[in-house]
Design an enzyme around this catalytic site. Structure first.
Site, short mmCIF file in Angstrom:
data_model
loop_
_atom_site.label_atom_id
_atom_site.label_comp_id
_atom_site.label_asym_id
_atom_site.label_seq_id
_atom_site.Cartn_x
_atom_site.Cartn_y
_atom_site.Cartn_z
N GLU A 1 12.97 8.22 -1.92
CA GLU A 1 12.48 7.10 -1.28
C GLU A 1 12.21 6.21 -2.63
O GLU A 1 11.34 6.54 -3.39
CB GLU A 1 11.13 6.93 -0.33
CG GLU A 1 10.89 5.61 0.23
CD GLU A 1 9.88 5.86 1.65
OE1 GLU A 1 10.17 6.72 2.23
OE2 GLU A 1 9.28 5.02 1.75
N ARG A 2 12.75 4.99 -2.65
CA ARG A 2 12.62 4.14 -3.71
C ARG A 2 13.06 4.86 -5.10
O ARG A 2 12.28 4.57 -6.06
CB ARG A 2 11.49 3.41 -3.78
CG ARG A 2 10.74 2.81 -2.43
CD ARG A 2 11.62 1.88 -1.80
NE ARG A 2 11.26 1.38 -0.64
CZ ARG A 2 11.92 0.59 0.01
NH1 ARG A 2 13.22 0.08 -0.25
NH2 ARG A 2 11.64 0.09 1.26
N ASN B 1 5.39 9.62 2.89
CA ASN B 1 5.94 9.66 4.30
C ASN B 1 6.43 10.90 4.48
O ASN B 1 7.57 11.21 3.91
CB ASN B 1 7.12 8.48 4.31
CG ASN B 1 6.57 7.14 4.05
OD1 ASN B 1 5.56 6.70 4.72
ND2 ASN B 1 7.27 6.22 3.52
N LYS C 1 -1.16 9.47 3.53
CA LYS C 1 -0.80 8.13 3.89
C LYS C 1 -1.03 8.17 5.40
O LYS C 1 -0.36 8.61 6.21
CB LYS C 1 0.57 7.77 3.54
CG LYS C 1 1.05 6.27 4.11
CD LYS C 1 2.63 6.00 3.56
CE LYS C 1 2.94 4.63 4.30
NZ LYS C 1 4.38 4.30 3.69
N GLU D 1 1.96 1.85 7.90
CA GLU D 1 3.48 1.58 8.23
C GLU D 1 4.00 2.61 9.24
O GLU D 1 4.75 3.59 9.02
CB GLU D 1 4.12 1.85 6.94
CG GLU D 1 3.90 0.38 6.04
CD GLU D 1 4.75 0.34 4.58
OE1 GLU D 1 5.11 1.38 4.17
OE2 GLU D 1 4.70 -0.79 4.30
N ASP E 1 1.97 -5.18 -2.44
CA ASP E 1 2.63 -4.04 -2.46
C ASP E 1 3.58 -4.08 -4.14
O ASP E 1 4.67 -4.29 -3.82
CB ASP E 1 3.74 -3.83 -1.65
CG ASP E 1 4.27 -2.61 -1.21
OD1 ASP E 1 3.98 -1.72 -2.06
OD2 ASP E 1 5.25 -2.55 -0.48
N GLU F 1 -3.39 2.91 -8.12
CA GLU F 1 -2.02 3.35 -8.17
C GLU F 1 -0.95 2.29 -8.46
O GLU F 1 -0.97 1.04 -8.14
CB GLU F 1 -1.62 3.51 -6.51
CG GLU F 1 -0.20 4.16 -6.33
CD GLU F 1 -0.03 4.49 -4.84
OE1 GLU F 1 -1.22 4.78 -3.90
OE2 GLU F 1 1.13 4.08 -4.13
N GLU G 1 10.76 -0.48 -7.66
CA GLU G 1 11.23 -1.10 -6.28
C GLU G 1 11.40 -2.62 -6.37
O GLU G 1 12.34 -2.95 -5.98
CB GLU G 1 10.08 -0.75 -5.20
CG GLU G 1 10.58 -1.25 -4.03
CD GLU G 1 9.52 -0.77 -2.73
OE1 GLU G 1 8.76 0.32 -3.18
OE2 GLU G 1 9.56 -1.06 -1.71
N GLU H 1 10.05 -12.02 -14.58
CA GLU H 1 9.10 -12.98 -13.68
C GLU H 1 9.72 -14.25 -13.43
O GLU H 1 9.64 -14.82 -12.47
CB GLU H 1 7.89 -12.98 -14.10
CG GLU H 1 6.95 -13.64 -13.52
CD GLU H 1 5.47 -13.57 -13.99
OE1 GLU H 1 5.41 -13.34 -15.24
OE2 GLU H 1 4.50 -13.60 -13.53
N TRP I 1 5.86 -8.23 8.77
CA TRP I 1 5.48 -7.38 7.56
C TRP I 1 4.20 -8.25 6.81
O TRP I 1 3.76 -7.72 5.89
CB TRP I 1 6.41 -6.97 6.45
CG TRP I 1 7.40 -6.28 6.89
CD1 TRP I 1 8.73 -6.64 7.62
CD2 TRP I 1 7.48 -4.70 7.09
NE1 TRP I 1 9.45 -5.41 7.84
CE2 TRP I 1 8.82 -4.33 7.64
CE3 TRP I 1 6.65 -3.72 6.85
CZ2 TRP I 1 8.98 -2.99 7.81
CZ3 TRP I 1 6.92 -2.59 7.07
CH2 TRP I 1 8.12 -2.19 7.64
C1 GCU Z 1 6.45 0.18 0.08
C2 GCU Z 1 7.76 0.87 0.27
C3 GCU Z 1 7.72 2.12 0.97
C4 GCU Z 1 6.63 2.91 0.74
C5 GCU Z 1 5.43 1.96 0.64
C6 GCU Z 1 4.23 3.03 0.29
O1 GCU Z 1 6.29 -0.48 1.32
O2 GCU Z 1 8.85 -0.09 0.34
O3 GCU Z 1 8.94 2.65 0.93
O4 GCU Z 1 6.73 3.61 1.89
O5 GCU Z 1 5.21 1.29 -0.10
O6 GCU Z 1 3.49 3.05 -0.75
O7 GCU Z 1 3.66 3.88 1.00
#
Ligand code: GCU
Length: 616
Positions: free
Chosen positions: A118-119, A161, A239, A243, A322, A344, A350, A451, A481
């Site tokens: 992811e990412r 996730n 987590k 989300e 984020d 973090e 990303e 930037e 969001w």
């Molecule tokens: C961002 C990201 C997600 C990730 C989330 C997180 O939103 O786009 O892919 O799951 O951060 O940090 O949990």
């Protein structure tokens, strides 16, 4: 065709595989030093002395005829890499005992067991493929070397996730998990696992309620079984209620109740429970302007300060949104004095160019740590930028961010220019100081450049939805969001002061006042905190709209100048990736410039004072 074996990131001088399987950090240190000194040939042997109580710290000294490293179990290895790097960089040895500022320096992998990350912007997972473990042990040892050389000591293997079948890492796949842990152990690296809060539900219980004694007992047994196989597992990463991930809220319980229950399960084994504070309403109605996403985490966690178990670490993203290009520090860092916090960071780029555009993070981190004051946190974490690509980080320069993360975790007072130059010297073999200077400048300026051509003055979120690369000024405007800029024909931004959403009140003085007042608010963050008309006067007399136009033209020109510089640099085997990517970056910069300028030109109707081309 080069392979990963030819690409050794910053420890280019260490050309050998760590082929023997070392059992301990001491054995790793011995092998690395033996091979290095054979090549380095200054005739001095290295004497190693382990003093267990020194833990991760070490002391280096140079006698007439030999070098001495004294250190704890892992300290001895950190000392070995510090000696190697000092010799390669022709620096004098650091004086006195060297100890890390933060005991936990954690890399978070967002690897799915399918092999996708992811990412991820550097290829597929280094350890998962096809729902199974799949890796080259030599590469894992090389990873261990890289991380240990800058003091990273924990790596979480699976995505926060947690998708099936990653739940199996804690039981069915545990023997395999233990094998990978064993490969990293001689580098002083402990693994961590992301777990799903609803796991008991998937394993036959009818609830995951953290206050149900059966649930607590279930987690205890799970933890006992895991630690039996991996006695030095660092802990769990969670987590929850974020989300759409399951969490304690489903049972009417707080995050402290959820985290503490898990913390008690891992405590007998010395494990930590890392609980992420990335929690907000991701189902917001865009019409609702009374809800403001950056306020969310503070509302949830500040009242819970002081109620977490000793071994809970609350992991807070550096900014309240984020991982945006520029954000103020999350107010949680000031509002949780009685809770152990981790900051973090996100090495995976990303929102910061996806390892195509150059974005060296140390200048940004310098600002964050200066605002923070190092004692407010106990740990640092970073989302990994690694993958299976030959050059490990997709863009070769993205390795700087990984290297720098380790250095900042060890010493948050790290000076940025010196750090960037160390990385360049360890990575490239430039014979001309002009080349080093040129690359150092490109890296130093890269964040400012990025930037300038992307979302203006702290506005955030003008990226293409989902993939987060490239411009889309209204892409997130009418979504759920909580990511709005509310640009109209008169003004742009959200008033987050006491007159607006009240977000600035979450900061202590003097920060609250500084951000709330347009006169004292840093201009780069002006639109993060304020809603302003296009003819608002910036400090240098330009209007806001003119500043937006100027930044976008300048940012794009700077990217084009970078391209000229990079095309002349002798980057050896990195040339192909660097050149291919800088062309994509300049294309991206032009796209951003034109989309953002056109967007604001159409809304505001204001002409560019310099009459440059803006599309309509
Ligand atoms: C961002 C990201 C997600 C990730 C989330 C997180 O939103 O786009 O892919 O799951 O951060 O940090 O949990």
């Amino acid at each position: 065709m080069s392979t990963w074996k030819d690409r050794r990131v910053w420890l280019r001088a260490l050309t050998w595989d760590i082929s023997q399987e070392p059992d301990t950090p001491l054995e790793t240190a011995e092998e690395e030093l033996k091979r290095f000194m054979a090549v380095y040939q200054d005739g001095r042997p290295v004497v190693l002395e382990t003093i267990e109580e020194m833990g991760e710290s070490y002391r280096l000294s140079q006698e007439d005829k030999e070098y001495h490293i004294t250190g704890g179990r892992t300290g001895i290895l950190y000392g070995a890499y510090a000696l190697i790097q000092a010799l390669l960089l022709k620096k004098s040895l650091p004086e006195g005992v060297q100890a890390p500022c933060y005991p936990l320096r954690m890399l978070n992998s967002w690897d799915n067991m399918s092999g996708e990350i992811e990412r991820g912007y550097a290829g597929r997972s280094l350890w998962f493929e096809g729902d199974a473990f799949s890796y080259d042990p030599a590469r894992i040892r090389q990873l261990g070397r890289m991380l240990a050389s800058v003091g990273v000591n924990v790596i979480s293997l699976n995505n926060v996730n947690v998708h099936a079948p990653a739940q199996g890492l804690t039981d069915r796949l545990l023997p395999e998990t233990a094998k990978l842990a064993a490969l990293l152990r001689p580098f002083g690296i402990r693994i961590m696992l992301s777990v799903d809060f609803s796991l008991p539900l998937q394993r036959g219980l009818d609830t995951a309620d953290p206050l149900d004694p059966r649930v607590e007992e279930w987690w205890k047994q799970l933890a006992d079984g895991i630690w039996e196989k991996i006695p030095d597992l660092a802990g769990f990463l969670v987590k929850a209620d974020s989300e759409h991930r399951p969490g304690p809220n489903a049972y009417g319980r707080t995050h402290a109740e959820g985290a503490n229950m898990l913390a008690r399960a891992v405590a007998p084994h010395g494990g930590v429970l890392v609980w992420r504070a990335f929690v907000y309403n991701c189902m917001q109605d865009w019409r609702d302007s009374s809800t403001d996403r950056p306020c969310a985490a503070y509302h949830i966690y500040h009242p819970l300060d002081g109620t977490f178990e000793e071994n809970v670490i609350l992991q807070v993203k550096y900014g309240p949104f984020d991982f945006q290009v520029r954000e103020p520090l999350s107010p949680l860092f000031f509002g949780m004095p009685n809770t152990r916090l981790a900051m973090e960071l996100q090495l995976a780029q990303e929102y910061t160019g996806q390892q195509i555009d150059i974005f060296a993070m140390p200048p940004m981190w310098r600002e964050l740590f200066d605002d923070l004051g190092k004692e407010r946190i106990r740990a640092v974490a970073a989302v990994s930028n690694l993958g299976r690509d030959d050059c490990w980080t997709g863009h070769p320069f993205a390795a700087l961010n990984l290297y720098a993360f380790g250095r900042f975790g060890w010493d948050p007072d790290t000076e940025v220019d010196a750090l960037i130059r160390d990385w360049i010297r360890l990575t490239y073999d430039f014979s001309q100081i002009e080349d080093e200077d040129a690359l150092a400048r490109v890296l130093q300026e890269s964040r400012k450049t990025y930037e300038k051509y992307t979302a203006p003055l702290g506005l955030c979120w003008m990226v293409n939805p989902n993939n987060h690369y490239g411009p889309s000024p209204y892409g997130y405007e009418f979504q759920a969001w909580g990511t709005y800029n509310r640009a109209d024909r008169n003004a742009v931004g959200i008033d987050r002061t006491g007159n607006g959403t009240g977000y600035t009140d979450q900061y202590p003085a003097p920060l609250a006042g500084k951000y709330a007042d347009t006169d004292t608010c840093p201009e780069e963050l002006l639109l993060y905190f304020h809603r302003l008309p296009y003819d608002y006067r910036m400090k240098d007399g330009r209007t806001l709209i003119q500043r937006i136009y100027d930044d976008h033209f300048e940012g794009c020109e700077e990217a084009e100048r970078m391209q000229d510089i990079l095309e002349k640099l002798p980057l050896g085997e990195d040339t192909t990736e660097v050149i291919e990517r800088i062309h994509r970056q300049t294309d991206n910069a032009r796209e951003w410039r034109d989309v953002i300028n056109t967007f604001f030109h159409r809304l505001s109707g204001a002409e560019d004072e310099k009459n440059r081309k803006i599309y309509d």
